[in-house]
Design a protein around this motif. Structure first.
Motif, short mmCIF file in Angstrom:
data_model
loop_
_atom_site.label_atom_id
_atom_site.label_comp_id
_atom_site.label_asym_id
_atom_site.label_seq_id
_atom_site.Cartn_x
_atom_site.Cartn_y
_atom_site.Cartn_z
N GLU A 108 0.83 -1.21 0.00
CA GLU A 108 0.00 0.00 0.00
C GLU A 108 0.86 1.26 0.00
O GLU A 108 0.36 2.37 0.20
N ARG A 168 0.16 4.59 -1.92
CA ARG A 168 -0.97 5.45 -1.57
C ARG A 168 -0.47 6.80 -1.05
O ARG A 168 -1.22 7.75 -0.98
N ASP A 210 -3.51 -0.15 -5.62
CA ASP A 210 -2.22 -0.73 -5.22
C ASP A 210 -1.69 -1.64 -6.33
O ASP A 210 -0.51 -1.61 -6.67
#
Lengths: 320, 111
Positions: free
Chosen positions: B8, B11, B45
Motif C-alpha cells: 500500500e 498510496r 495498489d
C-alpha cells in the motif's frame, strides 16, 4: 527519468483502476457512473497538486471553478522555478512579499513589546527599578483618567502593567507612525517623559535589527514638550530605586539571536495531504560498508521540489 | 487477477493521495460505501505497482548524505540530506532532504 512521463503513467494507472473497479462497483449495487465522477475528481485533485503535467490538463474543464478548489501546493513550485508548460490555472500564488520596514508596527503587540523593551532599556541605566517609575508622570489621556489621579509622588506611579497597557494603546493609535524610532519617541512624548532624567547609557544589547539609533531618539526627545507642571524637581529628588533588577529584563542576558528558538525542522512524517519530499520505491538490495551505503531500488515514485518523477530502477550512494 | 498482495506504499504518492481524497469525498457524500473505497484502493495498489514495474523504464541515480536509516519489518527508511538526483536526460535535481521509504521487492515466500 523525466517529469514528462509521469502524466502518461498516471493516466494509465487511473484508467486501469477505473476499469478494474467496475465489477466491484456493480457488485455493491451502485451505478457505475460514480466511477466517472471518481475519475474526474481524482484527476482534478491530482492536477491541483501540480506535481507534473497531465494529459487531461489542457482539455477545457467543464467546471473551471472546481479545478481551483483542489489542494494548493503551488508554494513548492515557486522554489523550483521551472515549469513544464504554462497552464492558465497554474499561476503561482504570490510569494509573501518581504516584510516592509514598518510592518512590525502593524502588529500592535509586537510593536508594543518593542516599545516596552525600549522604554525599559532607557530607564535601565538610571533608575534601576522596573516595576514602577516614580517621578515619571504618565499622561492623563481623556479616556484614561482613572489611571492616575495623582500627578507626582515617588511611589504612586502606575504599575508596569498599566504602563504596558498605555504603550500598547498608544501604538495602536499611532497607525501613522512609520518607524520604530518614531514610535518610541511618540510613546515617550505621550508619556511626558522628561528627557533630563533619561541618562541614556551605551546600548550594550545590540540585537541586530533592533539596534536603534539613540541619536534619532534623543533628537526627537529634545523636541518633545516637557510640561513642567507634571514632575517637579522634588519628585526627582525623591527618586530612589526600589528594585535593583527585575524579572522581566535580565541585565546579563546576551539577548543574541542564538537565544531565539530555532524553527523546528519540518517533521519528516508528512502524513497530511501536502506533498513532501519523499521517494516511495522497492529495494532489490541495500549494502553497507563502514559508513558507505549503496542501494539498488526499483519501481519508484519520487516527489521532490514540488515535482514528481517515476523511475524503473535507481541506484543510490550515500555516506552516513 | 491473481491473489498476490500488493504494497500500500504508493498510496502516499500524489496520485494515491488524490485518489484517497476523491474517495473520501464520495464517502462523505454518501455516494459509495467505505468498503467499496477500500476495494478501489487495493485495485490502485495493484495497478500502480504493475504499471511502474512493466511500463516505466526510466533510470535514476542519486548521491547524498545519509542522516537516518531504519530497517523495520522489511522496510528500509532513509533520510538523506543534500541529495543530487541524476535523471536519464542528464538533468539533475537537488534537494536538501528526501525521505526514502522502500519495501522489499521480493515478497515473503518469493525467492
Amino acid at each position: 527519468m523525466t517529469n514528462i512521463t509521469v502524466g502518461k503513467v498516471y493516466e494509465k494507472v487511473i484508467q486501469q483502476v477505473i476499469d478494474s473497479s467496475v465489477t466491484d462497483v456493480q457488485d455493491s449495487g451502485i451505478d457505475p457512473s460514480v466511477l466517472e465522477e471518481l475519475k474526474k475528481v481524482w484527476q482534478e485533485k491530482l492536477s491541483g497538486f501540480k506535481v507534473a503535467t497531465f494529459p487531461w490538463d489542457p482539455e477545457p474543464v467543464p467546471e473551471p471553478a472546481a479545478k481551483q478548489e483542489a489542494v494548493d501546493t503551488g508554494g513548492d513550485l515557486a522554489s523550483d522555478g521551472t515549469r513544464i508548460k504554462p497552464e492558465p490555472e497554474a499561476e503561482m500564488p504570490p510569494a509573501p512579499a518581504p516584510a516592509p520596514l514598518g510592518q512590525a508596527l502593524s502588529d500592535p503587540s509586537l510593536a508594543a513589546a518593542r516599545a516596552r523593551e525600549m522604554v525599559a532599556q532607557k530607564f535601565g541605566g538610571n533608575a534601576q527599578q522596573r516595576s514602577t517609575f516614580p517621578g515619571l508622570m504618565l499622561p492623563t489621556p481623556p479616556q484614561q483618567q482613572h489611571h492616575n489621579g495623582q500627578t507626582d509622588g515617588p511611589d504612586d506611579g502606575p504599575t508596569r502593567q498599566e504602563v504596558d497597557e498605555q504603550i500598547r494603546e498608544i501604538v495602536l493609535e499611532g497607525e501613522q507612525i512609520r518607524t520604530y524610532e518614531d514610535a518610541i519617541a511618540e510613546a515617550l512624548r505621550q508619556f511626558n517623559i522628561q528627557t533630563d532624567i533619561l541618562q541614556v547609557r551605551p546600548l550594550k544589547k545590540k540585537k541586530g535589527k533592533r539596534a536603534i539609533s539613540h541619536k534619532a531618539v534623543d533628537t526627537d526627545l529634545t523636541l518633545s514638550p516637557v510640561p513642567d507642571a507634571v514632575a517637579g524637581p522634588s519628585s526627582l529628588a525623591s527618586f530612589k530605586p526600589l528594585q535593583t533588577d527585575g524579572p522581566e529584563m535580565d541585565e546579563d542576558a546576551i539577548n543574541s539571536d542564538l537565544d531565539d528558538t530555532d524553527e523546528e525542522p519540518v517533521d519528516d512524517d508528512d502524513d497530511g495531504e501536502g506533498i513532501s519530499q519523499i521517494m516511495l520505491c522497492m529495494y532489490d538490495k541495500v549494502q553497507r560498508t563502514k559508513n558507505k551505503w549503496k542501494c539498488w531500488l526499483r519501481n519508484g515514485v519520487l516527489t521532490v521540489n514540488g515535482k514528481e518523477y517515476v523511475f524503473g530502477k535507481a541506484t543510490g550512494e550515500y555516506e552516513w | 487477477m491473481n491473489n498476490q498482495t500488493y504494497y500500500e506504499l504508493y498510496r502516499r504518492s500524489s496520485i494515491g493521495v488524490a485518489l484517497t481524497d476523491a474517495l473520501d469525498d464520495l464517502i462523505s457524500d454518501g455516494r459509495i460505501a467505505p468498503q467499496l473505497a477500500m476495494k478501489i484502493l487495493s485495485n490502485f495498489d495493484r495497478s500502480v505497482t504493475d504499471i511502474l514495474a512493466q511500463q516505466v523504464t526510466a533510470k535514476l541515480s542519486f548521491k547524498g548524505h545519509l542522516d537516518t536509516y531504519r530497517f523495520c519489518d522489511e522496510v528500509w527508511t532513509f533520510l538523506i540530506k543534500d541529495v543530487t538526483f541524476k535523471l536519464d536526460n542528464s538533468q539533475t535535481v537537488q534537494s536538501e532532504r528526501v525521505k526514502i521509504v522502500s519495501c522489499n521487492s521480493k515478497k515473503p515466500g518469493e525467492t
